[in-house]
Design a protein around this motif. Structure first.
Motif, short mmCIF file in Angstrom:
data_model
loop_
_atom_site.label_atom_id
_atom_site.label_comp_id
_atom_site.label_asym_id
_atom_site.label_seq_id
_atom_site.Cartn_x
_atom_site.Cartn_y
_atom_site.Cartn_z
N LYS A 21 1.02 -0.78 -0.09
CA LYS A 21 -0.10 0.66 -0.12
C LYS A 21 1.04 1.42 0.22
N GLU A 22 0.62 2.07 -0.18
CA GLU A 22 1.04 3.29 -0.57
C GLU A 22 1.80 4.02 0.63
N GLY A 23 3.34 3.99 0.85
CA GLY A 23 3.72 4.39 2.09
C GLY A 23 3.96 3.69 2.64
N ALA A 24 3.81 1.97 2.46
CA ALA A 24 4.59 1.04 3.28
C ALA A 24 5.01 0.43 3.37
N ALA A 25 5.98 0.08 4.63
CA ALA A 25 7.02 -0.50 4.29
C ALA A 25 6.40 -2.16 4.41
N ALA A 26 7.35 -3.72 4.33
CA ALA A 26 7.50 -5.01 5.43
C ALA A 26 8.32 -4.91 5.04
N ASP A 27 8.73 -6.45 5.55
CA ASP A 27 9.95 -7.28 5.63
C ASP A 27 9.16 -8.76 5.14
N PHE A 28 10.26 -9.82 4.66
CA PHE A 28 9.50 -10.45 3.93
C PHE A 28 9.32 -11.29 5.18
N ALA A 29 10.44 -11.23 6.05
CA ALA A 29 10.28 -12.33 7.14
C ALA A 29 9.11 -12.00 7.70
N SER A 30 8.90 -11.27 8.20
CA SER A 30 7.46 -10.86 9.12
C SER A 30 6.26 -11.39 7.87
N LEU A 31 6.13 -10.92 6.49
CA LEU A 31 5.05 -11.43 5.93
C LEU A 31 4.66 -13.25 5.97
N SER A 32 5.75 -13.77 6.24
CA SER A 32 6.05 -15.21 6.14
C SER A 32 4.94 -15.48 7.93
N ALA A 33 5.80 -15.05 8.66
CA ALA A 33 5.65 -14.99 9.92
C ALA A 33 3.91 -15.03 9.97
N PHE A 34 3.89 -14.17 8.91
CA PHE A 34 2.10 -13.64 9.04
C PHE A 34 1.18 -14.86 8.66
N LEU A 35 1.63 -15.13 7.50
CA LEU A 35 1.11 -16.44 5.87
C LEU A 35 1.18 -17.83 8.09
N GLU A 36 1.93 -17.96 8.59
CA GLU A 36 2.02 -19.11 9.38
C GLU A 36 1.24 -18.62 10.09
N GLU A 37 1.83 -18.11 10.92
CA GLU A 37 0.94 -17.71 11.99
C GLU A 37 -0.74 -17.33 12.08
N ARG A 38 -0.78 -16.98 12.13
CA ARG A 38 -1.98 -14.97 11.64
C ARG A 38 -3.06 -16.31 10.15
N CYS A 39 -2.31 -17.12 9.19
CA CYS A 39 -3.51 -17.73 8.70
C CYS A 39 -3.39 -18.87 8.46
N GLY A 40 -2.94 -19.74 9.06
CA GLY A 40 -2.51 -20.95 9.40
C GLY A 40 -2.16 -21.74 7.94
N ILE A 41 -1.27 -21.23 7.36
CA ILE A 41 -0.51 -21.98 6.00
C ILE A 41 0.98 -22.77 6.58
N ALA A 42 0.62 -23.83 6.34
CA ALA A 42 1.33 -24.96 6.20
C ALA A 42 3.07 -24.92 5.82
N LYS A 43 4.18 -25.13 6.67
CA LYS A 43 5.76 -24.80 6.91
C LYS A 43 5.75 -24.81 5.19
#
Ligand code: ADP
Length: 558
Positions: A496-518
């Motif tokens: 999103k405009e002006g937003a920043a993210a690091d990939f490790a935290s996006l990956s952790a979000f997928l696993e921990e918050r969305c329940g995606i298998a490792k």
């Protein structure tokens, strides 16, 4: 099909299901309903169904008497969604000719191929699209007439080897009724080409019967539930599978149509919703993503919308929730050019309303209407059960499902093995599950599935999970070659405009918050400016795969 000798025939009348009957019905019984066309300035232009009916008759007279259109001649349109386009929608098939809607976003090479393949004799074009059409004309061998409607620079047609007509002058003074012929209801009425992502585009030809039955289904409460109290914002282009059947369906039940013309950007869409207050709208997810960003930046009242139909590609649950919050509830639908397009539509069943299950039903692609039969086929051709777990390719058949592709007026239709089963069902190329109560969940298109070490990873599931993260505007996940696993997912993310993210935290979000298998988590990540889109606004994953293969993406490995 002729009746068997021992068949006892009914005592019912046999009245062909014709588009002219939908037109006559709409323009008389619902004569005061309106097509409202956005003009970009001042009040929108309004034309009643009665006027549309009269002008469709005038257009048919002009096409027959001045342009010499007969029988199954193909008449093309290269036009935005507007009142004149609706007139062509009814005039051309009702007189017995075939309406061919051209996708104005196709690359010029494909447009040329399609017009020549369909042997279009006439192109009805919006003036604003002449810069697109004029340079192609020397290569459109079968086109004899160009009919120009609306503002635009006519001088672009100077010297073209076609006869040029002004739409309004052409129809002016002609009779406002037409003795519509009693056609065979199975006759060709309209055609669309698939976008040809693999190989040449394929022509799908709709019959009067299929359009009629599909329209009846669209208006049913079980589908879009449309009545003359509704105004439908038809964002989905008239060149994209007959605007999902809405122009015909609205005439069947007197629904006003709000047509955006060429004003498809988020700001004018928000403005037209706030000022005209449609109750219903239909478009692909990308349009709604854009509108959401606009509404977040500059809030408007869109609460008049009580059904937002999202289809054409998977609707991310986060998008559904966002529109629910704005008071514009979303209804998810699945279909394709070959299915007219209504294949499924998602209304949560009565028993789930108000429970935790309700949303779970709504995010599926939905249930099959009575006119569509479905089955799932496994990799070895085996039938799979409707158990909500067995994953296979979806095959469908029904009254408005294609049984073959057009191959010219004198050639037998095409029935490629990869598109039709031996017993005539359409192989959709979509992969998913069906629950015991008939809800379809698509996990991918067969060609987008990520085959990792003998297991399948759903690109759609990863995308939906990523798009539920607050900093992610859009995300597309594609398969890329991997030495160890065959294929692995590559996550391409638009922030999103002006937003920043690091990939490790996006990956952790997928696993921990969305329940995606490792084992399904992407290890390759990249930020992109925007997800490339196809001519009908879907994620164009083949472009992303190519960019990766050409080394154009700056990929980080976790
Ligand atoms: P194209 O092949 O050019 O995209 P279509 O518009 O005919 O042309 O696309 C049909 C395809 O779009 C379907 O086969 C399916 O893969 C996808 N699709 C349509 N609606 C949905 C949906 N609600 N969820 C997931 N995929 C969808």
């Amino acid at each position: 099909m002729s009746p068997r000798e021992d068949t006892v025939l009914s005592t019912m009348q046999d009245v062909p299901l014709l588009i002219s009957r939908i037109l006559t019905h709409g323009s008389t019984v619902h004569g005061t309903s309106q097509v409202i066309t956005w003009t970009g300035e001042g009040e929108p232009h309004r034309r009643s169904f009665a006027e549309i009916g009269a002008r469709a008759a005038q257009l048919a007279h002009a096409l027959r008497d001045t342009l010499g259109i007969r029988g199954d001649d193909r008449v093309a349109t290269l036009a935005w969604n507007n009142a004149e386009h609706v007139e062509a929608y009814f005039a051309v098939p009702s007189m017995g000719a075939v309406l061919h809607t051209l996708n104005l976003r196709l690359p010029p090479e494909q447009l040329v191929w399609i017009v020549n393949h369909a042997a279009d004799r006439v192109v009805i074009v919006n003036g604003s699209l002449l810069p697109l059409l004029a340079p192609l004309l020397p290569r459109l061998g079968t086109v004899e007439h160009v009919v120009v409607a609306g503002p635009g620079d006519r001088s672009l047609l100077d010297g073209a080897a076609v006869r040029v007509h002004e739409y309004e002058e052409l129809i002016a003074g002609r009779p406002t009724s037409y003795d519509w012929p009693e056609l065979d209801e199975r006759a060709a009425a309209a055609m669309c080409y698939t976008s040809g992502t693999t190989g040449d585009p394929k022509g799908v030809v709709y019959s009067h019967r299929s359009v009629y039955l599909h329209s009846m289904q669209i208006v049913m409460a079980e589908a879009m539930g449309l009545t003359d109290r509704d105004t439908s914002l038809v964002v989905v282009p008239q060149f994209h599978v007959n605007a999902w059947g809405l122009p015909h369906a609205t005439f069947m039940s007197g629904v006003n149509m709000l047509m955006p013309d060429r004003f498809l950007q988020p700001a004018p869409l928000a403005e037209m919703i706030e000022s005209v207050r449609p109750t219903h709208a239909a478009a692909v997810p990308t349009i709604w993503q854009g509108l959401l960003a606009e509404l977040t930046a500059r809030p408007r009242d869109i609460s008049s919308l009580n059904r937002v139909i999202i289809g054409g590609s998977a609707c991310p649950p986060s998008l559904m929730q966002a529109f629910d919050k704005l008071g514009a509830p979303v209804c998810h639908a699945w279909g394709m050019t070959e299915t007219s397009p209504l294949g499924t539509i998602s209304h949560a069943p009565a028993h789930s309303l108000g429970t935790d299950e309700e949303f779970g039903y709504r995010v599926t692609q939905g249930r099959f209407p009575a006119g569509v039969e479905a089955r799932l086929t496994g990799p070895g051709g085996e039938r799979l059960p409707w158990d909500g777990e067995s994953t296979g390719e979806l095959e469908v058949r029904g009254n408005w499902i294609a049984g073959s592709y057009y191959n010219g007026p004198d050639a037998p239709p095409l029935r490629p093995d990869d598109k039709f089963s031996e017993d005539g069902w359409l192989k959709t190329g979509d992969v998913g599950t069906i629950s015991p109560d008939g809800f379809l969940t698509l996990t991918d298109r067969a060609k987008d599935v990520i085959k990792s070490g003998g297991e399948w990873i759903s690109s759609v599931e990863l995308e939906n999970a990523l798009m539920s993260h607050p900093v992610v505007a859009e995300a597309a996940v594609v398969a890329v070659p991997d030495d160890r696993w065959g294929e692995r997912p590559l996550a391409t993310v638009v922030l999103k405009e002006g937003a920043a993210a690091d990939f490790a935290s996006l990956s952790a979000f997928l696993e921990e918050r969305c329940g995606i298998a490792k084992w399904q988590l992407p290890e390759r990540w990249t930020i992109i400016e925007g997800v490339p889109k196809t001519s009908v606004g879907k994620f164009d994953k083949k472009v992303l795969r190519k960019r990766y293969a050409d080394g154009e993406l700056d990929v980080t490995r976790l």
